[in-house]
Design an enzyme around this catalytic site. Structure first.
Site, short mmCIF file in Angstrom:
data_model
loop_
_atom_site.label_atom_id
_atom_site.label_comp_id
_atom_site.label_asym_id
_atom_site.label_seq_id
_atom_site.Cartn_x
_atom_site.Cartn_y
_atom_site.Cartn_z
N ASN A 10 39.35 39.72 34.84
CA ASN A 10 39.57 38.06 34.88
C ASN A 10 38.55 37.75 34.33
O ASN A 10 37.11 37.89 34.46
CB ASN A 10 38.75 37.96 36.57
CG ASN A 10 38.67 36.62 36.97
OD1 ASN A 10 39.24 35.53 36.30
ND2 ASN A 10 38.08 36.36 38.27
N TRP A 11 38.89 37.00 33.23
CA TRP A 11 38.13 36.38 32.11
C TRP A 11 37.39 35.02 32.61
O TRP A 11 36.36 34.65 32.07
CB TRP A 11 39.08 36.06 31.05
CG TRP A 11 39.73 37.27 30.19
CD1 TRP A 11 39.57 38.59 30.74
CD2 TRP A 11 40.47 37.03 29.01
NE1 TRP A 11 40.19 39.25 29.74
CE2 TRP A 11 40.88 38.51 28.80
CE3 TRP A 11 40.78 36.19 28.41
CZ2 TRP A 11 41.74 38.78 27.74
CZ3 TRP A 11 41.69 36.39 27.14
CH2 TRP A 11 42.11 37.66 26.78
N LYS A 12 37.79 34.74 34.02
CA LYS A 12 37.13 33.53 34.39
C LYS A 12 37.18 32.31 33.13
O LYS A 12 38.18 32.36 32.54
CB LYS A 12 35.77 33.69 35.02
CG LYS A 12 35.70 34.85 35.98
CD LYS A 12 34.52 34.85 36.70
CE LYS A 12 34.55 36.19 37.85
NZ LYS A 12 33.47 36.21 38.52
N GLU A 98 35.06 32.35 44.10
CA GLU A 98 34.61 31.08 43.28
C GLU A 98 35.39 29.89 43.80
O GLU A 98 35.00 28.63 43.87
CB GLU A 98 34.52 31.32 41.85
CG GLU A 98 33.40 32.26 41.47
CD GLU A 98 33.66 33.09 40.17
OE1 GLU A 98 34.61 32.76 39.60
OE2 GLU A 98 32.83 34.25 40.29
N GLY A 174 28.80 39.00 39.68
CA GLY A 174 27.90 38.54 38.45
C GLY A 174 26.53 38.88 38.76
O GLY A 174 25.75 38.31 38.23
N SER A 214 30.70 43.38 40.12
CA SER A 214 29.65 44.16 39.23
C SER A 214 30.46 45.75 38.81
O SER A 214 29.60 46.52 38.58
CB SER A 214 28.44 44.22 39.78
OG SER A 214 27.76 43.16 39.76
N GLY A 235 35.12 41.34 36.32
CA GLY A 235 34.64 40.16 35.72
C GLY A 235 33.97 40.34 34.42
O GLY A 235 34.70 40.57 33.47
N GLY A 236 32.52 40.34 34.49
CA GLY A 236 32.03 40.34 32.94
C GLY A 236 32.53 41.50 32.21
O GLY A 236 32.45 41.26 31.08
P1 13P Z 1 31.70 40.69 37.73
O1 13P Z 1 32.58 41.89 37.43
O2 13P Z 1 31.42 39.81 36.94
O3 13P Z 1 30.53 40.86 38.96
O4 13P Z 1 33.03 39.64 38.65
C1 13P Z 1 33.82 40.18 39.68
C2 13P Z 1 34.88 39.25 39.67
O5 13P Z 1 34.55 37.85 40.48
C3 13P Z 1 36.05 39.38 39.31
O6 13P Z 1 37.08 38.52 39.96
#
Ligand code: 13P
Length: 251
Positions: A10-12, A98, A174, A214, A235-236
């Protein structure tokens, strides 16, 4: 039926076109395709038409991070599942924490979006999970149960087989603070139990449940080794080609 393992990035709201292209180009050659493995990236909506060009010659799939539940109409700024379909999306995230927290999306709305997606042949990855305060107050099981059950209430029975869930504890997103494999497995077992009660053994054993929060190369293998963890929503670490490909290789 063996469950699909899905490693999703998920690149957000990150990456510009040239950065996304570099990432996808590196990923395309960085892992070996395996039976039952699906690698999916979720770029921001404006990059989806580009993603189609970057990915067409690869096993990598792509999807959107959100959608609206109507086909068309006066919904300024929203994107319909029909448009996502025409852009070649295989998946769409729904109910990411989110969106639930910042944009106040309700269980009911998440359910409607999920139904609209399955109607278009797009697989919804429905995100569920609790905040730290909810875990500390021991109401996390209840919250997750409501989040999962409301999807089954909104989505037609014939399409339940196309659902995917992602358990993402909000306190792990995150923050660098991953749920331990034992903590994650406990909730995944719980979600599968709810699915079993709603839909029976066949579907409960077929529906993939991903973990997110994470996830990184250092913890991917242990998380994926749990019986009820069928993939990761990253995510990250999905923004860094080496990290994301090492997570894929952990499978
Ligand atoms: P992180 O891996 O940055 O914690 O984010 C997780 C996430 O929200 C994936 O949708």
């Amino acid at each position: 039926m063996a469950r699909k393992t899905i490693i999703a990035g998920n690149w957000k709201m990150n990456l510009l076109p040239e950065e996304g292209e570099m990432l996808v180009v590196s990923l395309k050659t960085a892992f070996e395709n395996k039976k039952n493995l699906e690698v999916v990236v979720f770029p921001p909506i404006g990059l989806i038409p580009f993603a189609r060009e970057w990915i067409y010659d690869s096993v990598i799939r792509y999807g959107a991070q959100n959608c609206w539940h109507e086909v068309s109409g006066p919904y300024t700024g929203e994107t319909s599942p029909e448009l996502l379909k025409s852009l070649g999306c295989s998946y769409c995230l729904v109910g990411h924490s989110e969106r639930r927290e910042i944009f106040e999306e309700s269980n009911e709305l998440v359910g409607r979006k999920s139904q609209a997606l399955v109607e278009m042949g797009i697989i919804p990855i429905v995100c569920v999970g609790e905040s730290l305060a909810e875990r500390e107050a021991a109401i996390h099981f209840e919250k997750i149960q409501q989040q999962v059950e409301s999807v089954f209430e909104a989505v037609e029975k014939e399409s339940w087989i196309h659902l995917v869930f992602a358990y993402e504890p909000i306190w792990a997103i995150g923050t660098g603070k991953t749920a331990t494999p034992k903590q994650a497995e406990e909730i995944h077992q719980f979600i599968r139990k709810i699915i079993r009660q709603k839909s029976g053994d066949v579907l409960a054993d077929a529906i993939s449940i991903l973990y997110g929060g994470s996830a990184k190369p250092g913890n991917a293998e242990e998380l994926l080794a749990q019986d009820n963890i069928d993939g990761l929503l990253v995510g990250g670490a999905s923004l860094v080609a080496e990290d994301f490909s090492n997570i894929i290789k952990a499978y």
